[in-house]
Scaffold this motif. Structure first.
Motif, short mmCIF file in Angstrom:
data_model
loop_
_atom_site.label_atom_id
_atom_site.label_comp_id
_atom_site.label_asym_id
_atom_site.label_seq_id
_atom_site.Cartn_x
_atom_site.Cartn_y
_atom_site.Cartn_z
N ALA A 143 0.94 -1.17 0.05
CA ALA A 143 -0.06 -0.08 0.02
C ALA A 143 0.71 1.20 0.01
O ALA A 143 0.61 2.11 -0.65
N MET A 144 2.01 1.06 0.69
CA MET A 144 2.94 2.59 1.09
C MET A 144 3.65 2.76 -0.04
O MET A 144 3.78 4.04 -0.37
N SER A 145 3.91 1.68 -0.87
CA SER A 145 4.83 1.81 -1.97
C SER A 145 4.08 2.05 -3.32
O SER A 145 4.61 2.32 -4.34
N GLY A 146 2.53 2.15 -3.18
CA GLY A 146 2.08 2.43 -4.43
C GLY A 146 1.53 1.12 -5.36
O GLY A 146 1.00 1.29 -6.32
N VAL A 147 2.04 -0.25 -4.70
CA VAL A 147 1.82 -1.33 -5.66
C VAL A 147 0.13 -1.57 -5.63
O VAL A 147 -0.23 -1.91 -6.82
N LEU A 148 -0.44 -1.18 -4.68
CA LEU A 148 -1.89 -1.27 -4.73
C LEU A 148 -2.66 -0.38 -5.93
O LEU A 148 -3.43 -0.66 -6.54
N SER A 149 -2.15 0.95 -5.82
CA SER A 149 -2.85 2.07 -6.70
C SER A 149 -2.70 1.70 -8.07
O SER A 149 -3.32 2.36 -8.92
N VAL A 150 -1.72 0.60 -8.59
CA VAL A 150 -1.46 0.44 -10.00
C VAL A 150 -1.86 -1.06 -10.18
O VAL A 150 -1.63 -1.33 -11.34
N THR A 151 -2.58 -1.63 -9.19
CA THR A 151 -2.84 -2.87 -9.67
C THR A 151 -4.48 -3.04 -9.63
O THR A 151 -5.08 -2.62 -8.68
N PRO A 158 -8.27 -0.14 -5.36
CA PRO A 158 -7.04 -0.91 -5.67
C PRO A 158 -6.76 -2.11 -5.06
O PRO A 158 -7.61 -2.45 -3.96
N VAL A 159 -6.07 -2.91 -5.30
CA VAL A 159 -5.67 -4.29 -4.70
C VAL A 159 -4.54 -4.54 -5.01
O VAL A 159 -3.67 -4.26 -5.52
N LYS A 160 -3.98 -5.59 -4.12
CA LYS A 160 -2.58 -5.94 -3.81
C LYS A 160 -2.23 -6.87 -4.83
O LYS A 160 -3.05 -7.68 -5.65
N ALA A 161 -0.93 -7.05 -5.30
CA ALA A 161 -0.55 -8.18 -6.11
C ALA A 161 -0.76 -9.33 -5.08
O ALA A 161 -0.36 -9.48 -3.95
N TYR A 203 10.42 -0.27 -5.38
CA TYR A 203 10.35 0.91 -6.27
C TYR A 203 10.78 0.61 -7.61
O TYR A 203 9.91 1.05 -8.53
N LEU A 206 8.21 -0.71 -10.34
CA LEU A 206 7.07 0.09 -10.72
C LEU A 206 7.74 0.97 -11.91
O LEU A 206 6.98 1.83 -12.49
N THR B 151 -4.44 -13.09 -7.97
CA THR B 151 -4.47 -11.57 -8.07
C THR B 151 -5.74 -11.01 -8.30
O THR B 151 -6.35 -11.37 -9.28
N GLY B 162 0.42 -5.30 -10.87
CA GLY B 162 0.65 -4.05 -11.42
C GLY B 162 2.23 -3.91 -11.89
O GLY B 162 2.52 -3.42 -12.90
N ASN B 226 -7.90 -8.17 -1.11
CA ASN B 226 -6.75 -7.51 -0.26
C ASN B 226 -6.71 -8.35 0.91
O ASN B 226 -5.58 -7.92 2.03
N SER B 315 -1.03 1.27 6.53
CA SER B 315 -0.55 2.30 5.52
C SER B 315 -1.71 2.81 4.63
O SER B 315 -2.63 1.94 4.47
N ARG B 318 -1.39 4.45 -1.30
CA ARG B 318 -0.83 5.58 -1.83
C ARG B 318 -0.68 5.63 -3.36
O ARG B 318 -0.38 4.77 -3.91
N LEU B 320 1.45 6.63 -6.83
CA LEU B 320 2.73 6.87 -7.19
C LEU B 320 3.63 8.05 -7.03
O LEU B 320 4.82 8.19 -6.67
N VAL B 323 4.59 8.49 -3.56
CA VAL B 323 5.55 7.76 -3.31
C VAL B 323 7.11 8.33 -3.72
O VAL B 323 7.92 8.61 -3.31
#
Lengths: 388, 388
Positions: A143-151, A158-161, A203, A206, B151, B162, B226, B315, B318, B320, B323
Motif C-alpha cells: 500500500a505504502m509503495s503504490g503497488v496497490l494503486s497500480v494493480t 485498488p488491490v494488492k499483488a 520501487y 514500478l 491476484t 501492477g 486484499n 498504511s 498511496r 505513485l 511515493v
C-alpha cells in the motif's frame, strides 16, 4: 553437495518470508545455515496451528537448514548465540530495527565479537529515516509503495499483488547484498554490514507504471488491469477465449505481424491505424477489441500452441495446482517431489539460482523445531549432516 | 566511488527490465558496466518514440553505466565484442535461449575466449526444458506462473500484479547468482555459468497462496482481494475510510489487542469468537466487517498515525506521485533528484542494496546512445569517467 557457498557459516535469526528466503537461497547454494527459532517455533511454523496452512510456506523456505531453539531473553540463549556468532561468516536478521540491540546484539557489539562477520538486516523501512520504527508486513508495504494503486481494474478499488512480493523481493535483494559483501571481504578484506528495506526494494519494479506519467496516456488511470503498466505496448492484455483466459502480447512489429497472420487478419498489418506501436498505443481500446474478437473463437490450448509456434508471447491463465505440476518446472528440477518427514508428500521448489555443475535439489527437507540442538549443546560437533 | 564491486568489468548485452536491472545493481555497487546497444538503441530507449513514456524506465535502470553501440550481425561488431569479453569478468545477457549462439557467442565459445569470465543468462523459461524456446514477457510469465489466478477480487476476472514483478524479480535473482559466482571464483577458482528463469524465480513468492491449499479455507477462491494470500491472518485487509483506503492488519495477539484498544473496542479482546488467530481466520468476514466499520469513521492520516503509534501495521493506499516524493525515501537517498542530460529534472532510485560505508548515489545519469563509443575505438582508454 559442493555449492558455491560451501563452507560459509550463517547464523539465521529470521522469520516469516523476507529473511528466510535470503537464507534459503544461501542454504541451497551450499552454505551452512543455522536457523534459530524462539521457544515454540517461528511465526510460519506456528501458523499451521492457526489454520492457515502456512506449514507449506515454512517447508518451502526452510529446506537445507539446521534447526535450533534459543531463548534470546535468557542468559543461556545469549551465550549460545555469542558462540555461534564467533564461529560464523554471516548473521542475517529481519527483526524490526532496534530489536537486535535490545537483545544485546547490536551491530557494534557483534563487530567486537567477530570483526570478520557480515551483519545483514532487512526490515520494512530500513534502520534509518523517519519511518524506521514503523511495523511492516507485505500488505502495508504494498500500500505504502503504490503497488496497490497500480494493480487491478480501473473501475475497481485498488488491490494488492497476489504473491507476497514486498517480502520476497526484499529477501532476494538481501541475498544479493550478502553475496556481494562476502565477495568484497574476500577480495579486499573490507567487512561491510548490509541492509535492505522492503519499501525501497519494490520501487524499481514500478518502472513501467512510473513511465505512464511521461507517456501519451498519462491522463489515464494508473490501474491498467491486464494492460501494460505503462500503456506503452499494444496489443498487451488478457483476452477471454472459449474456455478461459489467455495473455497475448506483441512487443514489436515482427510479433504484431505474426499475430495478425496467425488469426488470418493480414489486413491489419498494412492498415495505417495499426501500422506502428505509436498508432496502436493511441488506439489501445480498438486494438484490444480486435484481438479480443479474434481470440474469442479459440480455446486456451489452441491459442497457446498456435501463437507460441509463430513467436508471439502467449500464455493461458493457469491455476496454482497446474503450475505445481508443470512439466517444465519438474524437467528442470525447479520443483521436486519430496516425502517431508513432518508433512508427508509435497512439492517444493529448489533455488531459482542455477549454477553450472551444481545439481538442483533441496539438500534435505525442513525439520522439527530444535532437531539440530546438538549443534549448540556439543559445539565441537561438525556441521553438515550427510546429505541424502 | 569505491564500492564492493569496484574493479569488476561487465559486458552488458541486456535489454528491457530483467537483465538491465541486474546490471544496474552491479553498476551501483561500483562495477564497470559497458552496456552494448544495437544500432538505434535498445527497446526501452526506443520506446520513448512509441509514446509510452518508457524513457523514464530507461533512465531509472541505466544510471552509472557506459554506453556503446555494436552491430553484432557485422564482423566489426563481433570483433569489438570479442575484445570486450577478453577483458571482462562477467557477461550478462537476457536474449531468448539460442540467440547468443546464433550471434557466435555461445557459452562454449566465450569460455575459450576467456576461461575466467562468468557467463550469466536470464530468460523467460531457462536454457533447457520443454519451454526453453517460448517467447516471454512479464505478462505472459505472470499468467503462466499463476500470479494472475491469485491476484484481484474473487468476483472479478484474474488480473496481473501492477508492477513488472516477473521481470524485476528475475533481474535481482540474476544479480544474486552473479555475485555468488564471483565469490566462488575468488574463493575456489571455480568458474560457473549462471542462469535464472523468470518462470522459476517467481514461484517461491507464491508461498502464502500455495499454503491456502493446505489451510482451513482451502475451498475458497485463490483470489483473495486484499486479504492475506493464504487467508491465514485476520484482520488483514484494505478498508475504506473517510477519504480513501487504508491497509490494516494484525499479525499476532499483541497487535490485535492494540488494534481493538485503539478503536475503543476492548470487548473484542476477550470475546471468545475473536480470541485467537484460528477463531478470527474462521470468521474472516465477520472480522473484516467489524474492523471495516471502525475504520470508516476516520481519515487515512488519522488511522495511519494512530495505529502505527500503537504498533499495528497500517498504511494509506498511496499514489505513485506521493511515493516519488516520499520524505523517508529521500531522507535515505533511496530516491534522488537529478538533472538528466537528456530528459531534464527527474527522480530516480539508487540501489536498494545498502552497503555500510558506501554513499547511496547513482554515480552518473544514463547517457546518449553510443556516448562512450571511445571505449571501443580506443580500447586502451581507461574505464570509469570521473564521477561527479
Amino acid at each position: 553437495m559442493q555449492g558455491p557457498l560451501t563452507g560459509i557459516k550463517v547464523v539465521d535469526l529470521t522469520q516469516i518470508y523476507n529473511g528466510p528466503y535470503a537464507t534459503f537461497l544461501m542454504a541451497m547454494a551450499g552454505a551452512e545455515v543455522i536457523k534459530i527459532e524462539p521457544p515454540g517455533g517461528e511465526h510460519t511454523r506456528r501458523r499451521q496451528r492457526d489454520g492457515g496452512g502456512a506449514h507449506i510456506p515454512h517447508a518451502m523456505l526452510n529446506s537445507g537448514k539446521h534447526f535450533v531453539v534459543l531463548d534470546l531473553k535468557q542468559e543461556e540463549g545469549k551465550a549460545a548465540l555469542t558462540r555461534l556468532i564467533e564461529q560464523s561468516d554471516v548473521l542475517v536478521e529481519n527483526y524490526r530495527p532496534g530489536v537486535m540491540a535490545r537483545l544485546g546484539f547490536s551491530r557494534e557489539h557483534v563487530k567486537k565479537l567477530n570483526p570478520r562477520l557480515i551483519y545483514a538486516s532487512s526490515s520494512g523501512f530500513g534502520t534509518t529515516g523517519p519511518y524506521r520504527d514503523y511495523p511492516a508486513m507485505d500488505l502495508a508495504v504494498q500500500a505504502m509503495s503504490g503497488v496497490l494503486s497500480v494493480t487491478g481494474y480501473p473501475d475497481n478499488p485498488p488491490v494488492k499483488a497476489g504473491p507476497a512480493i514486498a517480502d520476497f523481493n526484499a529477501g532476494v535483494h538481501l541475498y544479493g547484498a550478502i553475496a556481494t559483501a562476502l565477495l568484497d571481504r574476500e577480495r579486499t578484506g573490507t567487512v561491510r554490514a548490509v541492509e535492505v528495506a522492503m519499501f525501497e526494494a519494490i520501487y524499481p519494479a514500478l518502472a513501467s507504471n512510473l513511465g505512464l506519467m511521461g507517456g501519451i496516456n498519462k491522463d489515464r488511470s494508473p490501474r491498467t488491469g491486464n494492460r501494460h503498466g505503462g500503456l506503452s505496448i499494444s496489443p498487451y492484455n488478457v483476452y477471454e477465449c472459449k474456455d478461459g483466459h489467455c495473455a497475448i502480447l506483441a512487443n514489436n512489429e515482427h510479433q504484431w505481424h505474426a499475430l495478425a497472420r496467425y488469426f488470418g487478419q493480414e489486413w491489419a498489418i498494412t492498415d495505417s491505424r495499426y501500422a506502428s506501436m505509436y498508432e496502436r498505443v493511441k488506439r489501445i481500446e480498438e486494438v484490444d477489441e480486435l484481438v479480443g474478437g479474434w481470440a474469442r473463437e479459440q480455446t486456451k490450448d489452441q491459442l497457446f500452441a498456435g501463437l507460441i509456434a509463430v513467436g508471439v508471447p502467449c500464455s493461458p491463465v493457469r491455476e496454482l495446482s497446474e503450475v505445481m505440476r508443470d512439466e517444465h518446472l519438474h524437467a528442470r528440477n525447479a520443483l521436486v517431489e519430496i516425502e517431508h518427514p513432518i508433512y508427508g508428500a509435497m512439492t517444493v521448489p529448489t533455488s531459482p539460482l542455477v549454477f553450472e555443475g551444481v545439481p538442483r535439489d533441496i539438500r534435505w527437507p525442513s525439520r522439527k523445531l530444535g532437531e539440530d540442538q546438538a549443534l549448540i549443546d556439543q559445539p565441537e560437533r561438525a556441521l553438515g549432516r550427510s546429505e541424502s
